[in-house]
Design an enzyme around this catalytic site. Structure first.
Site, PDB file in Angstrom:
ATOM      1  CB  SER A  28      48.104  45.306  27.278  1.00  8.92           C
ATOM      2  OG  SER A  28      48.752  45.359  28.535  1.00  8.92           O
TER       3      SER A  28
ATOM      4  CE1 TYR B 215      48.126  39.898  27.540  1.00  8.38           C
ATOM      5  CE2 TYR B 215      49.337  41.379  28.995  1.00  8.38           C
ATOM      6  CZ  TYR B 215      48.174  41.029  28.334  1.00  8.38           C
ATOM      7  OH  TYR B 215      47.042  41.828  28.462  1.00  8.38           O
TER       8      TYR B 215
HETATM    9  N1  LIG Z   1      43.140  43.067  33.399  1.00  8.67           N
HETATM   10  C1  LIG Z   1      44.213  43.745  33.024  1.00  8.67           C
HETATM   11  O1  LIG Z   1      45.065  44.137  33.858  1.00  8.67           O
HETATM   12  C2  LIG Z   1      44.410  44.118  31.567  1.00  8.67           C
HETATM   13  C3  LIG Z   1      45.312  45.139  31.296  1.00  8.67           C
HETATM   14  C4  LIG Z   1      45.532  45.506  29.978  1.00  8.67           C
HETATM   15  C5  LIG Z   1      44.877  44.853  28.962  1.00  8.67           C
HETATM   16  N2  LIG Z   1      44.011  43.839  29.234  1.00  8.67           N
HETATM   17  C6  LIG Z   1      43.360  43.200  28.094  1.00  8.67           C
HETATM   18  O2  LIG Z   1      41.985  43.532  28.141  1.00  8.67           O
HETATM   19  C7  LIG Z   1      41.206  42.461  27.605  1.00  8.67           C
HETATM   20  C8  LIG Z   1      40.177  42.032  28.641  1.00  8.67           C
HETATM   21  O3  LIG Z   1      40.845  41.701  29.834  1.00  8.67           O
HETATM   22  P1  LIG Z   1      40.076  41.350  31.179  1.00  8.67           P
HETATM   23  O4  LIG Z   1      40.927  41.794  32.304  1.00  8.67           O
HETATM   24  O5  LIG Z   1      38.665  41.784  31.104  1.00  8.67           O
HETATM   25  O6  LIG Z   1      40.203  39.757  31.110  1.00  8.67           O
HETATM   26  P2  LIG Z   1      39.177  38.577  31.431  1.00  8.67           P
HETATM   27  O7  LIG Z   1      38.217  38.964  32.505  1.00  8.67           O
HETATM   28  O8  LIG Z   1      40.004  37.360  31.596  1.00  8.67           O
HETATM   29  O9  LIG Z   1      38.329  38.475  30.080  1.00  8.67           O
HETATM   30  C9  LIG Z   1      38.799  37.889  28.924  1.00  8.67           C
HETATM   31  C10 LIG Z   1      37.594  37.605  28.036  1.00  8.67           C
HETATM   32  O10 LIG Z   1      38.046  37.034  26.814  1.00  8.67           O
HETATM   33  C11 LIG Z   1      37.229  35.909  26.525  1.00  8.67           C
HETATM   34  N3  LIG Z   1      37.982  34.966  25.711  1.00  8.67           N
HETATM   35  C12 LIG Z   1      39.173  34.387  26.009  1.00  8.67           C
HETATM   36  N4  LIG Z   1      39.534  33.560  25.019  1.00  8.67           N
HETATM   37  C13 LIG Z   1      38.550  33.629  24.080  1.00  8.67           C
HETATM   38  C14 LIG Z   1      38.334  32.996  22.837  1.00  8.67           C
HETATM   39  N5  LIG Z   1      39.226  32.119  22.349  1.00  8.67           N
HETATM   40  N6  LIG Z   1      37.210  33.291  22.137  1.00  8.67           N
HETATM   41  C15 LIG Z   1      36.318  34.173  22.623  1.00  8.67           C
HETATM   42  N7  LIG Z   1      36.459  34.801  23.796  1.00  8.67           N
HETATM   43  C16 LIG Z   1      37.571  34.525  24.517  1.00  8.67           C
HETATM   44  C17 LIG Z   1      36.830  35.350  27.876  1.00  8.67           C
HETATM   45  O11 LIG Z   1      35.593  34.659  27.790  1.00  8.67           O
HETATM   46  P3  LIG Z   1      35.381  33.077  27.636  1.00  8.67           P
HETATM   47  O12 LIG Z   1      36.382  32.407  28.531  1.00  8.67           O
HETATM   48  O13 LIG Z   1      33.945  32.893  28.065  1.00  8.67           O
HETATM   49  O14 LIG Z   1      35.570  32.795  26.193  1.00  8.67           O
HETATM   50  C18 LIG Z   1      36.610  36.626  28.657  1.00  8.67           C
HETATM   51  O15 LIG Z   1      35.294  37.105  28.442  1.00  8.67           O
HETATM   52  C19 LIG Z   1      42.203  41.373  27.217  1.00  8.67           C
HETATM   53  O16 LIG Z   1      42.518  41.506  25.852  1.00  8.67           O
HETATM   54  C20 LIG Z   1      43.419  41.684  28.078  1.00  8.67           C
HETATM   55  O17 LIG Z   1      44.606  41.182  27.511  1.00  8.67           O
HETATM   56  C21 LIG Z   1      43.749  43.477  30.522  1.00  8.67           C
END
Ligand SMILES: NC(=O)c1ccc[n+]([C@@H]2O[C@H](COP(=O)([O-])OP(=O)(O)OC[C@H]3O[C@@H](n4cnc5c(N)ncnc54)[C@H](OP(=O)(O)O)[C@@H]3O)[C@@H](O)[C@H]2O)c1
Length: 266
Positions: free
Chosen positions: A147, A160
Site C-alpha cells: 500500500s 496499518y
Molecule cells: N482498498 C484500498 O484502499 C487498499 C489500498 C492499498 C492497499 N490495499 C491492500 O490491498 C489488499 C486487498 O484490499 P481490498 O481493498 O481488496 O480489501 P478487502 O476487500 O477487504 O479484501 C481483503 C481480502 O483478504 C481476505 N483475508 C483477510 N484476512 C484473511 C486471512 N486471515 N486469511 C485469508 N484471507 C484473508 C479477505 O477474505 P476473507 O474475509 O474471506 O478471509 C478478503 O478476501 C489488502 O492487502 C489491502 O491492505 C487496499
C-alpha cells in the site's frame, strides 16, 4: 509456462477482481480466503480452484501448499490478503488491532510465501525439464500487495502503516534472498481504492464513516488495480517491476486528495 496463479484474499475486492482478470487472460487460478461461500461463487463464475485457508494459520497454509501441488502446481503467487483495523492515534489505538494487522499483512504473507516457494520451484524444474534445460520456460513470479501506507506515514495510520511498511521491507528482503533464481519478486502499492469491505472493516462497520474517504473524488476500482496487477505478470518473465505505485490522479500523495472536479488551469 504453467500460467497457474495462487491469489490470497480472493473472496472480495482486489483479490476477486484479480482472479477474474487472470481468468479472462487464460490463466488457471487458485482462489484463497476464509469465506467458503464467496470462493464457491467466484469458482462458479471464473473456474478458479477454491481453497479455504486462513493465511495466519501455519497448519492451514501447509495444507494449502499441498493442495496447490496436488492439483497442478503453480508458477505465480499474489499475496493480497490483508487489511486495516482502526484509525485511532498511536496513543489511543488497540494492541489487539495491531496484532491482527501484523498477523494478516506480514505473518500471513510470510507463511504463504514460505510454504509455496518449494511448489513454485517444482514448477520451474518441471517446465525446464520439458523445455530443455536452463533458458527454457521455467520461471516463477511473486507479487505482494502492500500500500502507499507502506511508503508514507499518516496520522491515524499507526498499526496499518507499521504492518505495510513491514510487508514492503519483507518484499525487498525476499528479492535479495531469491537473487540468482528465475523468480521475480514484485510489489504493488495502491493508494485510494474503493472496494466494498476494506474501509468498512477499518472503521468497524460504520457505513457513514466508510463513505467519507471516497466523497467527491474518483478513487481507483478493484478492477483497475487488477488490470495493472495482472499486467505485471504478463510482462516477459525476466522483467521485474520491483515496485508499482498506483494512485488515482486526484490523489497526489497520502496527504493530498483533490475533492471536486479536476480542471485544467487557465
Ligand atoms: N482498498 C484500498 O484502499 C487498499 C489500498 C492499498 C492497499 N490495499 C491492500 O490491498 C489488499 C486487498 O484490499 P481490498 O481493498 O481488496 O480489501 P478487502 O476487500 O477487504 O479484501 C481483503 C481480502 O483478504 C481476505 N483475508 C483477510 N484476512 C484473511 C486471512 N486471515 N486469511 C485469508 N484471507 C484473508 C479477505 O477474505 P476473507 O474475509 O474471506 O478471509 C478478503 O478476501 C489488502 O492487502 C489491502 O491492505 C487496499
Amino acid at each position: 509456462m504453467l500460467r497457474r496463479v495462487v491469489v490470497t484474499g480472493a473472496s472480495s475486492g482486489i483479490g476477486a477482481a484479480s482472479v477474474r482478470r487472470f481468468a479472462e487472460l487464460g490463466w488457471r487460478t487458485v482462489a484463497v480466503a476464509r469465506r467458503a461461500d464467496r470462493l464457491a461463487a467466484l469458482a462458479a463464475e471464473t473456474g478458479a480452484y477454491p481453497v479455504v485457508c486462513d493465511v495466519t494459520d501455519e497448519a492451514q497454509v501447509a495444507d494449502l501448499a499441498r493442495e496447490v501441488a496436488a492439483s497442478g502446481g503453480a508458477d505465480a503467487l499474489v499475496n493480497n490478503a490483508g487489511g486495516a483495523l482502526g484509525v485511532e492515534s498511536v496513543e489511543h489505538s488497540r494492541n489487539d488491532d495491531w496484532r491482527r494487522m501484523f498477523e494478516v499483512n506480514v505473518i500471513g504473507l510470510r507463511n504463504v510465501t514460505a510454504a509455496l516457494l518449494p511448489v513454485l520451484r517444482d514448477g520451474i524444474r518441471a517446465e525446464r525439464g520439458t523445455a530443455g534445460g536452463p533458458g527454457g520456460h521455467g520461471w516463477a513470479s511473486i507479487l505482494n500487495l502492500t500500500s502507499t501506507a507502506g511508503l508514507a506515514a499518516y496520522p491515524g495510520g499507526g498499526g496499518y502503516n507499521a504492518a505495510k511498511y513491514a510487508a514492503h521491507a519483507v518484499t525487498e528482503v525476499l528479492r535479495l534472498e531469491l537473487a540468482g533464481e528465475p523468480i521475480r519478486v514484485m510489489e504493488l502499492a495502491p493508494g485510494l481504492v474503493h472496494t466494498e469491505e476494506f474501509t468498512l472493516n477499518r472503521v468497524r462497520g460504520d457505513v457513514e464513516a466508510a463513505r467519507t474517504p471516497y466523497e467527491n473524488v474518483t478513487p481507483l476500482t478493484a478492477e483497475e488495480v487488477a488490470r495493472v496487477l495482472v499486467g505485471a505478470f504478463e510482462q516477459p518473465p525476466h522483467v521485474n517491476q520491483d515496485l508499482i505505485v498506483l494512485r488515482p490522479v486526484a490523489q497526489s500523495s497520502v496527504f493530498h486528495v483533490h475533492r471536486g472536479p479536476l480542471e485544467a488551469k487557465p
